[in-house]
Scaffold this active site. Structure first.
Site, PDB file in Angstrom:
ATOM      1  N   CYS A  83      -4.873   2.661  -3.473  1.00 18.59           N
ATOM      2  CA  CYS A  83      -3.587   3.109  -2.916  1.00 18.59           C
ATOM      3  C   CYS A  83      -2.478   2.087  -3.172  1.00 18.59           C
ATOM      4  O   CYS A  83      -1.582   1.888  -2.327  1.00 18.59           O
ATOM      5  CB  CYS A  83      -3.679   3.407  -1.418  1.00 18.59           C
ATOM      6  SG  CYS A  83      -4.858   4.692  -1.025  1.00 18.59           S
TER       7      CYS A  83
ATOM      8  N   HIS B 120       0.870  -1.182   0.000  1.00 19.95           N
ATOM      9  CA  HIS B 120       0.000   0.000   0.000  1.00 19.95           C
ATOM     10  C   HIS B 120       0.909   1.235   0.000  1.00 19.95           C
ATOM     11  O   HIS B 120       2.037   1.169   0.522  1.00 19.95           O
ATOM     12  CB  HIS B 120      -0.834  -0.056   1.288  1.00 19.95           C
ATOM     13  CG  HIS B 120      -1.887   0.988   1.433  1.00 19.95           C
ATOM     14  ND1 HIS B 120      -1.614   2.264   1.846  1.00 19.95           N
ATOM     15  CD2 HIS B 120      -3.222   0.939   1.226  1.00 19.95           C
ATOM     16  CE1 HIS B 120      -2.743   2.954   1.901  1.00 19.95           C
ATOM     17  NE2 HIS B 120      -3.733   2.172   1.525  1.00 19.95           N
TER      18      HIS B 120
ATOM     19  N   ASP C 244       3.202  -4.451   7.865  1.00 18.62           N
ATOM     20  CA  ASP C 244       1.971  -3.675   7.765  1.00 18.62           C
ATOM     21  C   ASP C 244       0.814  -4.643   8.006  1.00 18.62           C
ATOM     22  O   ASP C 244       0.490  -5.470   7.147  1.00 18.62           O
ATOM     23  CB  ASP C 244       1.906  -3.044   6.360  1.00 18.62           C
ATOM     24  CG  ASP C 244       0.579  -2.356   6.094  1.00 18.62           C
ATOM     25  OD1 ASP C 244      -0.352  -2.509   6.913  1.00 18.62           O
ATOM     26  OD2 ASP C 244       0.472  -1.669   5.068  1.00 18.62           O
TER      27      ASP C 244
ATOM     28  N   LYS D  31     -10.350  -0.608  10.779  1.00 22.14           N
ATOM     29  CA  LYS D  31     -10.507  -1.770   9.890  1.00 22.14           C
ATOM     30  C   LYS D  31     -10.852  -3.024  10.672  1.00 22.14           C
ATOM     31  O   LYS D  31     -10.911  -4.116  10.117  1.00 22.14           O
ATOM     32  CB  LYS D  31      -9.217  -1.997   9.097  1.00 22.14           C
ATOM     33  CG  LYS D  31      -8.927  -0.896   8.061  1.00 22.14           C
ATOM     34  CD  LYS D  31      -7.804  -1.318   7.172  1.00 22.14           C
ATOM     35  CE  LYS D  31      -7.157  -0.187   6.417  1.00 22.14           C
ATOM     36  NZ  LYS D  31      -7.962   0.373   5.346  1.00 22.14           N
TER      37      LYS D  31
ATOM     38  N   GLN E 229      -4.392  -5.153   7.144  1.00 23.28           N
ATOM     39  CA  GLN E 229      -5.404  -6.086   6.625  1.00 23.28           C
ATOM     40  C   GLN E 229      -5.310  -7.470   7.266  1.00 23.28           C
ATOM     41  O   GLN E 229      -6.031  -8.375   6.872  1.00 23.28           O
ATOM     42  CB  GLN E 229      -5.278  -6.224   5.097  1.00 23.28           C
ATOM     43  CG  GLN E 229      -5.469  -4.942   4.316  1.00 23.28           C
ATOM     44  CD  GLN E 229      -6.914  -4.419   4.338  1.00 23.28           C
ATOM     45  OE1 GLN E 229      -7.839  -5.092   4.782  1.00 23.28           O
ATOM     46  NE2 GLN E 229      -7.095  -3.196   3.868  1.00 23.28           N
TER      47      GLN E 229
HETATM   48  N1  C6P Z   1      -6.320   0.564   2.892  1.00 26.91           N
HETATM   49  C1  C6P Z   1      -8.196   0.254   1.379  1.00 26.91           C
HETATM   50  O1  C6P Z   1      -9.277   0.577   0.897  1.00 26.91           O
HETATM   51  P1  C6P Z   1      -4.884   3.768   7.211  1.00 26.91           P
HETATM   52  O2  C6P Z   1      -5.565   4.562   6.154  1.00 26.91           O
HETATM   53  O3  C6P Z   1      -3.660   4.435   7.721  1.00 26.91           O
HETATM   54  O4  C6P Z   1      -5.812   3.297   8.280  1.00 26.91           O
HETATM   55  O5  C6P Z   1      -4.414   2.408   6.496  1.00 26.91           O
HETATM   56  C2  C6P Z   1      -3.509   2.468   5.442  1.00 26.91           C
HETATM   57  C3  C6P Z   1      -3.290   1.102   4.883  1.00 26.91           C
HETATM   58  C4  C6P Z   1      -2.053   0.515   5.031  1.00 26.91           C
HETATM   59  N2  C6P Z   1      -1.818  -0.734   4.604  1.00 26.91           N
HETATM   60  C5  C6P Z   1      -2.763  -1.470   4.008  1.00 26.91           C
HETATM   61  C6  C6P Z   1      -2.440  -2.854   3.571  1.00 26.91           C
HETATM   62  C7  C6P Z   1      -4.037  -0.925   3.815  1.00 26.91           C
HETATM   63  O6  C6P Z   1      -4.978  -1.655   3.225  1.00 26.91           O
HETATM   64  C8  C6P Z   1      -4.308   0.387   4.251  1.00 26.91           C
HETATM   65  C9  C6P Z   1      -5.642   1.033   3.994  1.00 26.91           C
HETATM   66  C10 C6P Z   1      -7.656   1.030   2.561  1.00 26.91           C
HETATM   67  O7  C6P Z   1      -7.544  -0.695   0.955  1.00 26.91           O
HETATM   68  C11 C6P Z   1      -7.744   2.496   2.347  1.00 26.91           C
HETATM   69  S1  C6P Z   1      -6.687   3.037   1.040  1.00 26.91           S
END
Ligand code: C6P
Length: 408
Positions: free
Chosen positions: A366, A121, A200, A226, A203
């Protein structure tokens, strides 16, 4: 489908009562919230809200106790070894930035190498690009193979004496691929025990049990929103010995022990990394989300999603003209299913699905470099959580067939 969680679970989430026709298939972006989480936040504001760590009065003591109680829950949830290793941030993005700024600027020098993967991401790419630019460091990428998995054998080729960090996603938000992070960490550290690994977990943590000590991760980041919790809260887990040596990321109130007009000294861990008033009620909401996930059982959540993914892979891939980007088998795969419909722009697909009450995401999610690799700009993505049911997938399939009819 094996009835692991049952339809009753949907009743825990008021959004579905208030939107009876909603088919929500965008939980990888952010999940819906159960009543218990909403109540915990409301309860905090209605009954005991005050700033934490500051007031000498009872209300602040109660609020601080509830806030710190969540830190204990997080320790247990991911099996950290102490509260010193749990830092509350705003989200995964901030957690990764914290590492890039505080650890990265202290430990990465000219010519050093950082290994990422082609499925990261942007949150786990851009902070390292910025650091690499500033320090003249080098970024390398583990490729994604034709089965949409990381070419782990490639890691051995990328590791050199100059490798300082490996940054890898636990589960791809697009492909659904669950990466063998334990093996990756093991491989990197067997090559050189001083290599650090950041995972990371945005997910992964919401969907299956994670044990950071078993993984031997140095840093692990995730977001509350999430995993059925509120927005505005993230977690950074980091090994205590690393946090002790790292300078602060943000500075100001609460993260100090003493301030004179000329200088300051830093508070003990984890507070050294929590500057300013935190998202108190939201952290308390995260605590309620953790309790909720325990009650349901993360093993059941994962099995339920595995069943849904199996059905989705079978039914969606059977539609002529639909191409799925991600492993075709559920083994080591989570519930994010990205696809394209031949000759239809993903935004049109999402918009026609939306007209039928099916909420999916369309775009590059992203992960622009990953989409570039596939030679496409965007995909449609359906993603599942514990409240989804097989009927939701039927609605998705019906919706895709409608798309094809419209664009015939
Ligand atoms: N992905 C998606 O629709 P934040 O926004 O900081 O809570 O998470 C960022 C992020 C980082 N790593 C992974 C693997 C992610 O999936 C995400 C967030 C969302 O897939 C929003 S772009």
């Amino acid at each position: 489908m094996k009835d692991i969680l049952g339809k009753q679970i949907k009743k825990d989430f008021p959004i579905f009562k208030n939107n009876p026709d909603l088919i929500f298939l965008d939980s990888a972006a952010s999940t819906q919230k159960p009543q218990v989480v909403i109540d915990a936040i409301k309860d905090c504001y209605e009954k005991y809200y005050a700033n934490v760590h500051r007031g000498l009065y009872q209300l602040s003591a109660k609020s601080s106790e509830a806030y710190e109680g969540v830190r204990d829950k997080v320790v247990k949830f991911i099996n950290a070894s102490s509260i010193s290793e749990i830092i509350f941030t705003k989200n995964t993005t901030e957690s990764i930035n914290l590492v890039a700024y505080a650890w990265g600027r202290q430990n990465i020098d000219k010519g050093d190498e950082i290994i990422l993967t082609a499925m990261e991401h942007h949150a786990n790419i851009v902070p390292w690009q910025q650091l690499a630019k500033e320090k003249s460091a080098v970024l390398k990428f583990i490729p994604v193979d034709k089965d949409y998995r990381l070419g782990i054998s490639e890691l051995s080729k990328l590791l050199t004496k100059k490798t300082k960090l490996v940054a890898v996603t636990h589960m791809s938000n697009v492909l659904g691929t669950i990466n063998p992070v334990k093996d990756i960490i093991n491989k990197a550290k067997s090559f050189n025990k001083d290599i650090k690994v950041i995972v990371d977990g945005a997910q992964s943590v919401p969907h299956f049990a994670v044990d950071v000590q078993d993984l031997n991760a140095d840093f692990f980041a995730f977001s509350s929103h999430k995993m059925a919790g509120p927005g505005g809260v993230g977690v950074l887990y980091a090994k205590q010995e690393l946090l002790e040596k790292m300078p602060p990321f943000l500075t100001g109130g609460d993260m100090i022990t003493e301030v004179t007009l000329k200088q300051a000294t830093w508070n003990e861990l984890p507070y050294k990394f929590e500057a300013g008033t935190p998202a108190i009620a939201e952290v308390i909401g995260l605590g309620a989300a953790i309790d909720y996930l325990y009650k349901v059982g993360l093993d059941k959540v994962f099995q339920h999603e595995e069943e849904l993914t199996k059905i989705a892979l079978k039914k969606v891939s059977a539609i002529p003209g639909v191409e799925i980007f991600g492993p075709k088998q559920v083994k080591d795969r989570g519930g994010a299913v990205a696809f394209t419909v031949k000759d239809v722009h993903p935004h049109d697909v999402a918009s026609i699905l939306d007209n039928q009450g099916v909420a999916v995401r369309a775009g590059n999610h992203c992960t622009q470099p990953l989409h570039d690799k596939f030679g496409i700009q965007s995909t449609v993505r359906a993603s599942f959580y514990l409240y989804n049911q097989p009927e939701d997938i039927d609605a998705l399939v019906k919706g895709i067939n409608k798309v094809k009819e419209v664009f015939k």
